[in-house]
Design a protein around this motif. Structure first.
Motif, short mmCIF file in Angstrom:
data_model
loop_
_atom_site.label_atom_id
_atom_site.label_comp_id
_atom_site.label_asym_id
_atom_site.label_seq_id
_atom_site.Cartn_x
_atom_site.Cartn_y
_atom_site.Cartn_z
N THR A 24 35.69 15.25 39.93
CA THR A 24 36.01 15.26 38.45
C THR A 24 35.23 16.61 37.86
O THR A 24 35.83 17.22 37.09
CB THR A 24 35.41 13.94 37.91
N SER A 25 33.97 16.91 38.67
CA SER A 25 33.34 18.19 37.85
C SER A 25 34.11 19.33 38.34
O SER A 25 33.82 20.52 37.49
CB SER A 25 31.86 18.25 38.51
N ASN A 26 35.04 19.54 39.13
CA ASN A 26 35.64 20.71 39.46
C ASN A 26 36.92 20.96 38.85
O ASN A 26 37.44 21.95 39.04
CB ASN A 26 35.61 20.81 40.97
N PHE A 27 37.51 19.97 38.24
CA PHE A 27 38.80 20.25 37.50
C PHE A 27 38.62 20.51 36.14
O PHE A 27 37.98 20.13 35.19
CB PHE A 27 39.35 18.64 37.43
N ARG A 28 39.35 21.81 35.91
CA ARG A 28 39.09 22.56 34.76
C ARG A 28 40.38 22.52 34.02
O ARG A 28 41.38 22.21 34.40
CB ARG A 28 38.77 24.07 34.96
N PRO A 29 40.37 23.02 32.55
CA PRO A 29 41.67 23.06 31.62
C PRO A 29 42.59 23.85 32.41
O PRO A 29 43.88 23.62 32.42
CB PRO A 29 41.02 23.67 30.38
N HIS A 30 42.30 25.13 32.98
CA HIS A 30 43.18 25.78 33.70
C HIS A 30 43.95 24.94 34.73
O HIS A 30 44.96 25.29 35.21
CB HIS A 30 42.74 27.29 34.20
N HIS A 31 43.32 23.99 35.58
CA HIS A 31 43.91 23.29 36.52
C HIS A 31 45.03 22.35 35.74
O HIS A 31 46.02 22.12 36.45
CB HIS A 31 42.83 22.46 37.31
N ALA A 32 44.64 21.78 34.65
CA ALA A 32 45.48 21.10 33.86
C ALA A 32 46.88 21.80 33.18
O ALA A 32 47.96 21.20 33.63
CB ALA A 32 44.88 20.43 32.63
N GLU A 33 46.60 23.04 33.12
CA GLU A 33 47.69 23.70 32.63
C GLU A 33 48.71 24.12 33.98
O GLU A 33 50.07 23.98 33.98
CB GLU A 33 47.37 25.22 32.28
N GLN A 34 47.83 24.44 35.17
CA GLN A 34 48.83 24.30 36.39
C GLN A 34 49.73 23.12 36.79
O GLN A 34 50.50 23.13 37.24
CB GLN A 34 47.94 24.84 37.58
N ASN B 36 37.15 17.41 27.88
CA ASN B 36 38.35 16.71 28.76
C ASN B 36 39.08 17.77 28.92
O ASN B 36 40.04 18.48 28.13
CB ASN B 36 38.87 15.49 27.96
N PRO B 37 39.63 18.08 30.34
CA PRO B 37 40.30 19.16 30.60
C PRO B 37 41.76 19.19 30.02
O PRO B 37 42.44 20.16 29.77
CB PRO B 37 40.58 19.14 32.13
N PHE B 38 42.21 17.82 30.00
CA PHE B 38 43.59 17.62 29.33
C PHE B 38 43.59 17.59 27.81
O PHE B 38 44.78 17.86 27.00
CB PHE B 38 44.08 16.18 29.63
N SER B 39 42.48 17.43 27.12
CA SER B 39 42.38 17.59 25.86
C SER B 39 42.75 18.90 25.36
O SER B 39 43.16 19.42 24.34
CB SER B 39 41.39 17.19 25.27
N ALA B 40 42.35 20.05 26.26
CA ALA B 40 42.82 21.43 26.06
C ALA B 40 44.10 21.70 25.84
O ALA B 40 44.47 22.82 25.32
CB ALA B 40 41.87 22.31 26.78
N LEU B 41 45.01 20.76 26.36
CA LEU B 41 46.21 21.05 26.53
C LEU B 41 47.12 20.88 24.88
O LEU B 41 47.93 21.32 24.59
CB LEU B 41 47.06 20.36 27.48
N ASP B 42 46.44 20.20 24.10
CA ASP B 42 46.92 20.15 22.56
C ASP B 42 48.15 19.25 22.92
O ASP B 42 49.26 19.60 22.30
CB ASP B 42 47.03 21.15 21.96
N LEU B 43 48.29 18.06 23.59
CA LEU B 43 49.35 17.26 23.99
C LEU B 43 49.91 16.82 22.74
O LEU B 43 51.25 16.60 22.77
CB LEU B 43 48.97 15.92 24.77
N ASP B 44 49.41 16.20 21.49
CA ASP B 44 49.94 15.92 20.53
C ASP B 44 50.96 16.87 19.58
O ASP B 44 51.89 16.61 18.71
CB ASP B 44 48.89 15.45 19.31
N ARG B 45 50.80 18.22 20.13
CA ARG B 45 51.78 19.30 19.54
C ARG B 45 52.84 19.58 20.63
O ARG B 45 53.69 20.34 20.18
CB ARG B 45 50.97 20.51 19.02
N MET B 46 52.76 19.04 21.63
CA MET B 46 53.91 19.26 22.88
C MET B 46 55.40 18.80 22.23
O MET B 46 55.37 17.81 21.98
CB MET B 46 53.49 18.59 24.12
N PRO B 47 56.15 19.79 22.12
CA PRO B 47 57.73 19.43 21.63
C PRO B 47 58.39 18.65 22.90
O PRO B 47 58.15 18.83 24.08
CB PRO B 47 58.30 20.96 21.38
N ILE B 48 59.06 17.67 22.19
CA ILE B 48 60.17 16.97 23.12
C ILE B 48 61.44 17.66 22.95
O ILE B 48 62.02 17.43 21.77
CB ILE B 48 60.07 15.35 22.85
N GLU B 49 62.01 18.21 23.81
CA GLU B 49 63.19 19.32 23.49
C GLU B 49 64.44 18.67 24.23
O GLU B 49 65.36 18.84 24.00
CB GLU B 49 63.11 20.66 24.08
N ASN B 50 64.16 17.84 25.52
CA ASN B 50 65.24 17.46 26.33
C ASN B 50 65.27 15.93 26.47
O ASN B 50 65.80 15.36 27.31
CB ASN B 50 65.39 18.10 27.63
#
Length: 465
Positions: A117-127, A181-195
């Motif tokens: 848990t301590s080594n998982f970073r926001p850039h890992h979430a983006e990957q 939280n590494p996944f909070s940095a993704l701003d998921l609430d603004r992720m569009p649903i396109e397909n």
């Protein structure tokens, strides 16, 4: 020399502060483990934090900056266990969470990243997001279905589930107190649903064609879904006499935890029935007084299920009998998953219809009327909600009839806010507004035609039959 050292270090009780470059670090031992958190560049702030940690160490409470890093696999097990033992989430919900977070394990394994848990970073979430967009899965998890890429809605659900799991990690000190939280940095609430697959509903003409195309076994099933907005699983688990009062004109959606079934949101509700639907249900039930309201097709021609005539109490007793030998063999009591599997055998022998069968019959009918793109019976639930919107039904009554969670029950963003907690609907108001939405629709007209035909057949049976 002493003054020079004092400018670069200090001690407050069991905590020592050291200046490294322009940043202060604190050093202390807790439960035999050495901790060295970063305290920032301001010495006064570092001293205040050191005093806070020292006071916490003295009274034996966890220090403000201490945490227990664990593997993400162990985090998943603890988080799912929390849902199982504390929150008592449904078995199906837990399985969905397990599947969603399992994709994170696959990503870490394939990427050969550190799995703590301590080594998982926001850039890992983006990957991880990029990894999900390259995946192909089978729709509905069926092994023989052709695989397709994950849709945006599925990706968003996986990421939101992982975010919830890491929120649990923060609350239980498996991440550094000052780590986001590494996944909070993704701003998921603004992720569009396109397909996403478009949501379409029957037109009045298509609704009439669909119900007219039903045979005598299919028609009551889909008429009830159309006029009540029930979920298919709620329909198949209705039991006599508790869930249906035709004399008063009410249907009751109730949890049945002793039989291994519960409403999706756990919200029980009462739904008034319009008169034509009541008469159709009388034809379906006939002289039966117990068991599932709707029986499998094979039992519509006189054949009886093994547990025919069993009341709810008798079915619960049968489940206890079938579970007892296995519980005796096990050291601990059966898991909910195991009991659910046994409960399915009881429902099967009582003659209930599998939920998947509702979907199969729905698709058979939509192909028959030239609408193969309509593949989910959930469409009828959308149709019910839309008819209530068209009839300008009170939003609170709409919410109650649909069985959606409110702010008071789930903490969700209910459009009525706290008003929903204090507002109550009278039964006669529910009935009046539901009838206003349903009585003028094509479903009721087809139901009346079906009843006339059914009555004609029953009153003109040739002699000797």
């Amino acid at each position: 020399m002493k003054d020079k050292r004092s400018r670069k270090s200090f001690r407050i009780g069991r905590v020592r502060g050291d200046l490294r470059g322009k940043v202060w670090y604190l050093t202390y031992h807790e439960n035999g483990t050495r901790h060295r958190p970063r305290a920032g560049s301001d010495k006064q702030t570092a001293r205040q934090l050191a005093a806070q940690i020292n006071s916490q160490l003295e009274v034996g409470v966890p220090a403000a900056m201490s945490f227990e890093p664990i593997s993400i696999i162990e985090l998943q097990q603890r988080w799912l266990g929390h849902h199982e033992q504390v929150l008592r989430s449904s078995v199906h919900t837990i399985n969905r969470y397990r599947s969603a977070t399992g994709h994170l394990h696959s990503f870490l394994r394939d990427s050969r990243l550190a799995q703590t848990t301590s080594n998982f970073r926001p850039h890992h979430a983006e990957q991880f997001v990029g990894y999900l967009r390259t995946m192909k899965v089978a729709p509905n998890g069926h092994p023989h279905t052709r695989k397709r890429p994950l849709l945006d809605k599925g990706i968003k659900f996986i990421l939101q589930t992982c975010r919830s799991m890491f929120n649990y990690a923060i609350k239980h000190r498996h991440l550094s107190p000052y780590t986001e939280n590494p996944f909070s940095a993704l701003d998921l609430d603004r992720m569009p649903i396109e397909n996403a697959k478009p949501i379409v509903i029957f037109t009045p003409t298509q609704e009439r064609e669909f119900l007219t195309a039903c045979d005598d076994w299919q028609f009551p099933l889909f008429l009830l879904l159309t006029l009540t907005g029930l979920r298919p699983g709620e329909l198949t688990h209705l039991l006599l006499p508790d869930d249906l009062d035709l004399d008063a004109g009410w249907l009751y959606v109730r949890n049945k935890p002793r039989l291994g079934w519960q409403v999706k949101t756990r919200n029980e509700r009462d739904i008034p029935l319009v008169p034509p639907l009541i008469e159709v249900l009388r034809v379906v039930i006939g002289s039966r007084a117990s068991g599932p309201v709707f029986l499998r097709r094979r039992f519509s021609n006189g054949e009886l299920p093994p547990l025919n005539g069993s009341s709810t109490v008798m079915l619960e007793r049968e489940l206890a009998i079938r579970a007892s030998p296995l519980e005796i063999q096990e050291i601990d009591s059966l898991s909910r998953q195991a009991r659910l599997q046994i409960a399915q055998t009881v429902w099967r022998d009582a003659g209930y219809i599998k939920t998947d069968r509702i979907r199969t019959e729905f698709m058979r009918l939509t192909r028959k009327i030239g609408l193969p793109e309509f593949t989910a019976p959930k469409l009828l639930r959308h149709l019910f909600a839309t008819s209530m919107q068209d009839a300008n039904i009170d939003p609170l009554i709409r919410c109650e009839l649909m069985g959606h969670a409110t702010q008071a029950t789930r903490g969700s963003r209910h459009p009525l806010g706290m008003t929903a907690t204090y507002t109550h609907s009278r039964p006669e108001t529910k009935r009046r507004q539901l009838e206003a939405a349903s009585m003028s629709g094509p479903a009721v007209a087809v139901a009346e035609s079906w009843l006339k035909r059914s009555l004609h057949l029953r009153t003109h049976v040739p002699v000797g039959q």
